[in-house]
Motif scaffolding. Structure first.
Motif, short mmCIF file in Angstrom:
data_model
loop_
_atom_site.label_atom_id
_atom_site.label_comp_id
_atom_site.label_asym_id
_atom_site.label_seq_id
_atom_site.Cartn_x
_atom_site.Cartn_y
_atom_site.Cartn_z
N TYR A 25 49.82 15.72 44.90
CA TYR A 25 51.34 15.41 45.21
C TYR A 25 51.78 16.58 45.89
O TYR A 25 53.02 16.26 46.72
CB TYR A 25 52.20 15.00 44.11
CG TYR A 25 51.56 13.83 43.54
CD1 TYR A 25 51.86 12.49 44.14
CD2 TYR A 25 50.70 13.80 42.23
CE1 TYR A 25 51.49 11.17 43.37
CE2 TYR A 25 50.48 12.41 41.73
CZ TYR A 25 50.51 11.34 42.46
OH TYR A 25 50.29 10.26 41.79
N GLU A 26 51.28 17.79 45.79
CA GLU A 26 52.04 18.88 46.35
C GLU A 26 51.99 18.63 48.02
O GLU A 26 52.88 19.25 48.56
CB GLU A 26 51.40 20.04 46.10
CG GLU A 26 51.69 20.52 44.61
CD GLU A 26 50.90 21.77 44.08
OE1 GLU A 26 50.71 22.68 44.96
OE2 GLU A 26 50.74 21.71 42.96
N VAL A 31 56.74 13.72 48.96
CA VAL A 31 57.21 14.16 47.71
C VAL A 31 57.75 15.63 48.04
O VAL A 31 57.35 16.58 49.02
CB VAL A 31 55.86 14.62 47.00
CG1 VAL A 31 56.09 15.51 45.69
CG2 VAL A 31 55.28 13.28 46.63
N ASP A 32 58.96 15.79 47.71
CA ASP A 32 59.53 17.35 47.72
C ASP A 32 59.19 18.23 46.45
O ASP A 32 58.82 17.90 45.59
CB ASP A 32 61.07 17.14 47.71
CG ASP A 32 61.74 16.46 48.99
OD1 ASP A 32 60.76 16.63 49.91
OD2 ASP A 32 62.62 16.18 48.88
N GLY A 33 59.04 19.54 46.75
CA GLY A 33 58.71 20.33 45.58
C GLY A 33 59.01 21.69 45.66
O GLY A 33 59.47 22.20 46.63
N VAL A 34 59.26 22.43 44.58
CA VAL A 34 59.47 23.78 44.35
C VAL A 34 58.45 24.26 43.42
O VAL A 34 57.94 23.90 42.50
CB VAL A 34 60.81 23.99 43.75
CG1 VAL A 34 61.10 25.52 43.68
CG2 VAL A 34 62.06 23.33 44.47
N TYR A 35 57.87 25.26 43.82
CA TYR A 35 56.90 26.09 42.93
C TYR A 35 57.36 27.74 43.09
O TYR A 35 57.41 28.31 44.03
CB TYR A 35 55.48 25.96 43.75
CG TYR A 35 55.30 25.13 44.44
CD1 TYR A 35 54.82 23.67 43.65
CD2 TYR A 35 55.06 24.86 45.88
CE1 TYR A 35 54.70 22.77 44.47
CE2 TYR A 35 54.94 23.72 46.38
CZ TYR A 35 54.65 22.27 45.65
OH TYR A 35 54.42 21.39 46.16
#
Lengths: 176, 180
Positions: A25-26, A31-35
């Motif tokens: 999904y990354e 999909v938006d994301g924060v890591y």
């Protein structure tokens, strides 16, 4: 011996596969994301806190023991439903145990955890949320890895206004 | 004779590989200056903030641990989609090297932001910000430090807020104009 090795390989393989379950999904455009990585927490913990406030010191202690935070969100219903299926298989393959379940105002949240170094601590805190409160249906995955004191994470969540699930996380210390 | 030639080629080849491995952002930055489609900007500490004269010498000294900022942009202008892809991959592969410690990754509606640093928490050499978006292009920002550490970054950020340091917007505006 051969059986032992093949079953070991199968196990390793399934671990890799399962890890990828959510990793895919990354890279998805929907999909938006924060890591946030351990390097970041290491840097943050090096910042002098010129305060005797035990709350602040606890906070530094909490940060020091974090290994990573990951948030994935999508409003794409198709991707979100797939996410839900993958979350379920991730939870069972990772042996996460359910910590609490919240259903209110069109939000549906499930928190999971993995045992940590002591009774009060968990090594992973995992959340899946479906939010139908807003005009768009939203799916959120949150994963925090480290040596996490649930009461401290609850305190931190109190400060994180606007972060999905933070409001519910605030009360999490009572769940264990 | 043939053998020694072979050996020579082999060692040249190995040298080439090892040189490629040595590709750093600094080298990439310098190399890219030969390409027309890139935009560059170098800012020294004195230029970052507008009103440095108004603060105490001691505080100004602290600010000097932000030695300079390099900005490199490759905008997409329609024809260079392939070139952009290749160059973006080059930068990302440099950033995959172990000396670049990843701090943060952010992805929002198709745009990506990555934050790294090199060195140790007590001795930060460089802070690197890479952003890219499919339709827009990429921008690489490098903050080069001098005796910089995590604490100093926090101090400088607080200082900039407290002393109401004004970012020298003009240089950024000029840069943006050039981009247009």
């Amino acid at each position: 011996m051969k059986i032992y090795i093949t079953s070991l390989l199968a196990l390793l393989f399934s671990l890799v596969l399962n890890a990828q379950n959510l990793e895919k999904y990354e890279e998805m455009p929907e999909v938006d994301g924060v890591y946030i990585t351990q390097n970041m927490f290491e840097l943050l913990s090096k910042i002098d806190v010129e305060s005797d406030d035990p709350e602040e010191q606890n906070f530094v202690e909490l940060i020091k023991n974090l290994k990573g935070i990951k948030v994935l969100t999508t409003t794409n219903v198709e991707v979100g439903s797939q996410m839900k299926t993958d979350v379920n298989s991730y939870v069972s393959s990772e042996n996460l145990s359910e910590l609490m379940r919240v259903k209110k105002e069109g939000k549906f949240l499930k928190f999971y955890s993995k045992p940590g170094s002591t009774d009060q601590k968990v090594s992973q805190l995992f959340m899946f949320m479906i939010d139908e409160d807003t005009s768009e249906k939203r799916f959120v995955v949150l994963s925090i890895i480290g040596d996490i004191d649930l009461s401290e994470i609850g305190q931190m969540a109190g400060e994180l206004k606007g972060v999905p699930g933070a409001e519910e996380l605030k009360n999490i210390k009572d769940e264990k | 004779m043939r053998n020694s030639l072979k050996l020579l080629f082999l060692s040249l080849f190995l040298l080439m590989i090892s040189c490629q491995k040595e590709q750093t952002l600094q080298k990439y930055y310098v190399d890219s200056q030969r390409e027309e489609s890139f935009m560059h900007m170098d800012i020294s500490t004195n230029m970052i903030f507008d009103n440095l004269g108004e603060i105490s010498a001691e505080k100004r000294e602290k600010l000097k641990s932000f030695k300079k900022i390099n900005v490199l942009t490759l905008p997409i202008d329609g024809g260079n989609q392939k070139f952009y892809q290749e160059e973006k991959e080059k930068v990302l592969s440099i950033l995959e090297r172990s000396e670049y410690k990843k701090l943060l990754g952010l992805k929002y509606s198709g745009a990506k932001l990555l934050l790294y640093y090199t060195g140790e928490p007590e001795a930060i050499k460089e802070v690197v910000l890479m952003t890219y978006a499919k339709e827009k292009g990429f921008t690489l920002v490098r903050l080069i430090g001098k005796d910089l550490n995590a604490n100093l970054i926090a101090e400088i950020l607080t200082l900039a807020k407290e002393e109401d340091l004004k970012l020298n917007l003009e240089i950024f505006e000029d840069f943006a104009e050039e981009l247009e």
